[in-house]
Enzyme design. Structure first.
Site, PDB file in Angstrom:
ATOM      1  CG  ASP A 134      35.095  45.404  27.263  1.00  0.00           C
ATOM      2  OD1 ASP A 134      35.239  45.825  28.630  1.00  0.00           O
ATOM      3  OD2 ASP A 134      36.066  45.792  26.417  1.00  0.00           O
ATOM      4  CB  CYS A 194      43.100  31.917  39.464  1.00  0.00           C
ATOM      5  SG  CYS A 194      42.065  32.322  40.992  1.00  0.00           S
ATOM      6  CB  CYS A 198      48.367  35.805  39.190  1.00  0.00           C
ATOM      7  SG  CYS A 198      48.837  38.352  39.246  1.00  0.00           S
ATOM      8  CB  CYS A 214      46.358  42.564  36.110  1.00  0.00           C
ATOM      9  SG  CYS A 214      46.101  41.213  34.816  1.00  0.00           S
ATOM     10  CB  CYS A 244      44.096  34.247  36.732  1.00  0.00           C
ATOM     11  SG  CYS A 244      43.558  35.487  35.916  1.00  0.00           S
ATOM     12  CB  CYS A 248      40.709  28.310  35.968  1.00  0.00           C
ATOM     13  SG  CYS A 248      39.138  28.157  36.816  1.00  0.00           S
TER      14      CYS A 248
HETATM   15  S1  SF4 Z   1      37.849  28.074  41.006  1.00  0.00           S
HETATM   16 FE1  SF4 Z   1      39.134  29.124  39.147  1.00  0.00          FE
HETATM   17  S2  SF4 Z   1      38.787  31.060  39.197  1.00  0.00           S
HETATM   18 FE2  SF4 Z   1      37.887  29.619  41.497  1.00  0.00          FE
HETATM   19  S3  SF4 Z   1      39.991  29.627  42.667  1.00  0.00           S
HETATM   20 FE3  SF4 Z   1      40.645  28.085  41.235  1.00  0.00          FE
HETATM   21  S4  SF4 Z   1      41.192  28.892  40.014  1.00  0.00           S
HETATM   22 FE4  SF4 Z   1      40.692  30.665  40.636  1.00  0.00          FE
HETATM   23  S1  SF4 Z   2      45.583  38.329  33.384  1.00  0.00           S
HETATM   24 FE1  SF4 Z   2      47.117  39.554  35.890  1.00  0.00          FE
HETATM   25  S2  SF4 Z   2      45.521  38.511  37.020  1.00  0.00           S
HETATM   26 FE2  SF4 Z   2      45.685  36.708  35.705  1.00  0.00          FE
HETATM   27  S3  SF4 Z   2      47.381  35.905  35.545  1.00  0.00           S
HETATM   28 FE3  SF4 Z   2      47.801  37.425  34.350  1.00  0.00          FE
HETATM   29  S4  SF4 Z   2      48.698  39.253  35.363  1.00  0.00           S
HETATM   30 FE4  SF4 Z   2      47.959  37.775  36.647  1.00  0.00          FE
END
Ligand code: SF4
Ligand code: SF4
Length: 320
Positions: A134, A194, A198, A214, A244, A248
């Site tokens: 990281d 995603c 957001c 973010c 996000c 997914c």
């Molecule tokens: S598969 Fe996941 S990362 Fe890809 S566009 Fe959909 S939500 Fe976003």
């Molecule tokens: S982690 Fe950041 S980019 Fe992802 S949904 Fe939350 S605010 Fe949006």
């Protein structure tokens, strides 16, 4: 020992240590450096000035170690379902999943040290290595994609078809010659969940995140005031944001982590906001000993809690 035998040893030791995936990338310039450069030039790193430094190693991770040949990339799953929320109607602040347990830097680094030690014992050939988790000036997601760990999703995270995206990455840059893996296909397809979900509209386009918008950046990296126009969108997140990832489709049923160090411990997964408001420096140190949450200082956590509390007041009491 030839490269194939060495590689197979690396992978079997890594899996025995509990990593969920392991892949090998060539120690070479990353493929999509121009998009990283563009992201920096557009100011999307916000006030994270450190991301503008060490550009040569970000472009070419081989610059991290003399005579580097290969990069071992590991993924360690941290997903766990939360315990049912308490039935009290106290307003609580949410904590992003990755910070529920012990600090992942220590856990992943500890395992990678074991991996290197085991390789030294087994291989009996001299080699150099450098462990990164990281904080090193490299673009981990691009190296992980090159090593076949997964593809970089439109939310800018590395995704794996079975594992989803709730995993930490770690790397060992090494002078060992290893057989490289192939990148995997991108399975995002026409999905835009995603991007649509957001809360702060942090994606100006797919695969590009404006970190300065973010919630993770605002609550953890950003010092000083959070701009007032962002307050409502921050909702009840007080440390990071998982939206996000939660939306997914590849995270619909991720496997549970088997790493007990990541088990949620107080104050995760959510903490009464009034408690944080009352925290003294001593409470903060005691509550967050060994936790990744210490990246935000007490002042920042109180700032985040005050915003979440104001948002909760606007929403009114939680339904019974
Ligand atoms: S598969 Fe996941 S990362 Fe890809 S566009 Fe959909 S939500 Fe976003
Ligand atoms: S982690 Fe950041 S980019 Fe992802 S949904 Fe939350 S605010 Fe949006």
């Amino acid at each position: 020992v030839n490269s194939a035998e060495r590689t197979s040893l690396v992978k079997s030791v890594a899996m025995c240590l509990g990593f969920d995936r392991v892949g090998i990338a060539r120690a070479a310039p990353i493929r999509r450096w121009s998009s990283v450069r563009d992201w920096l030039d557009r100011g999307f790193a916000g006030s994270m000035a450190y991301l503008h430094r060490n550009v040569h190693t970000r472009r070419d991770p081989a610059q991290m170690l003399e005579d580097a040949k290969s990069i071992i990339v590991v993924a360690l799953n941290y997903y766990q379902r939360p315990a049912p929320p308490p039935s009290d109607a106290v307003p609580r602040g949410r904590i992003a999943r990755y910070a529920w347990g012990r600090d992942y830097h220590d856990v992943v680094r500890g395992k990678l040290r074991q991996l290197v030690n085991e390789l030294r014992r087994e291989l009996r050939e001299p080699f150099d290595s450098r462990i990164c988790v990281d904080t090193a000036p490299i673009v981990e997601r691009e190296i992980a994609a090159a090593a076949g760990i997964g593809w970089v999703g439109k939310n800018t995270l590395v995704l794996h078809q079975d594992l989803g995206s709730y995993f930490f990455l770690g790397e060992v840059i090494t002078t060992l010659e290893l057989v490289c893996d192939q990148p995997t296909a991108d399975h995002c397809g026409s999905c835009t969940r995603c991007l649509d979900a957001c809360p702060t509209h942090a994606f100006p386009q797919p695969h590009v995140m404006d970190a300065s918008r973010c919630i993770s950046y605002l609550t953890i990296e950003h010092r000083g005031e959070i701009p007032s126009e962002m307050h409502a969108s921050v909702g009840n997140w007080i440390y990071g944001c998982d939206v996000c990832q939660e939306v997914c489709p590849f995270n619909r049923r991720p496997p549970q982590t088997t790493e007990t160090a990541f088990s949620a411990r107080e104050p995760a997964p959510s903490v009464p906001l009034h408690e944080i408001e009352r925290w003294t420096a001593e409470d903060y140190t005691k509550a967050l000993a060994g936790s990744a949450m210490k990246r935000a200082n007490l002042e920042m956590l109180k700032r985040n809690a005050a915003i979440a509390l104001a948002n909760a007041r606007k929403e009114g009491p939680a339904p019974p």
